[in-house]
Design an enzyme around this catalytic site. Structure first.
Site: not given
Length: 406
Positions: A273, A296, A81
């Site tokens: 995560h 991510d 991102h």
């Protein structure tokens, strides 16, 4: 005057890159991991941006001494991102190119610029800016901008993660085609919650148009997930994160995707995560052929702890971990792909398999397997040179040396 100076600069860069790509570059004496095989100490000759020879005692116009280093395919991040204060959902094309130039220090030679759910006009602009950056890119500017990944807006509000559920909506093929037009055909991947109305037809039509469908941010049942795979979905969006939990009588989305041999599995290997045991389960179940390492990563990556934004929402980074200020939910990561590879090796995965998960598999998952992600004759010369601690020493993109470590 500014236009004239810009033109001179552009021509100078273009001429430099023409010379660099046209000359014969030889990487000498590195331990070459293709990554399917360890072929030992070899020379790699590169011409016109592609691998032309692999052998011994090769000569060229320029040489790079890789003695004592691992030579591997460059890393490709298909779920990413932002970096260094740049958020792809709101970034200008020039800022996206800056990120491209920074990523090579982490061994990344190509990436999909991922957006989060946002208003329609914002996503239209994001697709346009990413496309502009991709078309302005050349080998001297850093990692390749391979296309757009829309993570949303076709997601389930119940699994919002660190996104604004006010921007979520049911899948719309017409809207997707608008995004594809603005992206100039570079919309490569879209994430969808398959339980939403109209999702199966949307998936079929997206796949027909060459767009990879990833399933995620979803409360889908096992049956709903299986129907989506039959419709053409071929990827798991960061496995287990923002997915229905496992139950022995209702395995849910994650288990359905792990069970399907034609589905690639994205994994954020930051030990945050996912628990290490869960990561090992994913690798054992899916195998090294299907697992894809992703970051991510958000705009805060590469920056100190502090307050930042993601898609307009406030996030807080503390000790390198990114959380949504409003809910405390994990908000992407500050992971880099070189660190992801190193973490997998620490987990007990072989170096070759870890490299495959960061290069070959991502390339294949978005239809670029014949061009990138393997050291073989005719492939693009996108390479990373690593030391024995798996730190990046050099990155080469299209036969051009894009990064040299200290």
């Amino acid at each position: 005057m500014l236009k004239r100076d810009y033109l001179r600069s552009f021509l100078a860069i273009s001429f430099f890159n023409y010379i660099a790509v046209s000359m014969k570059l030889v990487i000498k004496g590195g331990r070459v991991l293709t990554p399917f095989a360890d072929i030992g100490s070899k020379d790699i000759a590169i011409e016109s941006g592609r691998i032309q020879q692999i052998g011994e005692n090769l000569t060229g116009d320029k040489t790079i001494d890789a003695t004592g280093l691992i030579v591997a395919p460059g890393f490709i991040d298909t779920h990413f991102h932002g970096y260094g204060g740049v958020d792809f959902t709101t970034a200008s094309s020039s800022d996206i190119l800056k990120v491209s130039g920074l990523l090579v220090k982490h061994g990344v030679t190509g990436f999909l610029a991922s957006t989060v759910a946002a208003p329609h006009n914002q996503l239209i602009k994001a697709c346009n800016e990413i496309a502009q950056a991709a078309h302005a890119w050349n080998e001297g500017r850093g990692a390749r901008i391979l296309g757009v990944h829309l993570e949303g807006p076709y997601l389930n509000p119940k699994m919002r993660g660190a996104m604004n559920p006010g921007h979520f909506k049911n899948p719309s093929l017409q809207e997707l085609l608008e995004f594809q037009e603005e992206a100039r055909g570079l919309l490569k991947q879209v994430t969808v919650a398959p339980e939403l109305p109209g999702a199966y037809e949307f998936i079929r039509e997206a796949v027909k148009r060459g767009i990879v469908v990833s399933l995620g941010h979803s409360d889908a049942t096992y049956a709903e997930a299986m129907n989506a795979v039959l419709a053409g979905a071929s990827k798991a969006n960061h496995i287990f994160n923002q997915m229905r939990g496992f139950h022995h009588r209702e395995p849910g989305l994650a288990m359905a995707l792990l069970d399907q041999e034609n589905v690639y599995i994205e994994m954020i290997s930051d030990f945050i995560h996912l628990h290490p045991t869960t990561m090992r389960l994913v690798v054992k179940t899916a195998g090294p052929r299907r697992v894809i390492l992703i970051t991510d990563a958000v705009a805060a990556t590469g920056l100190p702890d502090g307050e930042y934004t993601l898609g307009g929402l406030k996030i807080i980074v503390k000790n390198g971990v990114s959380h949504l200020a409003e809910t405390g939910a994990l908000a992407g990561s500050t992971l880099t792909l070189d660190k992801a590879v190193s973490n997998m090796v620490k987990l007990g995965v072989s170096i070759q398999d870890a490299l495959r998960m960061a290069s070959t598999n991502p390339a294949q998952s978005i239809g670029l397997g014949g061009e990138f992600g393997v050291i073989a004759l005719g492939y693009n010369a996108d390479l990373v040179l690593l030391n024995d601690k798996l730190r990046v020493e050099k990155t080469i993109v299209g036969g051009v040396e894009a990064y040299q470590g200290d």
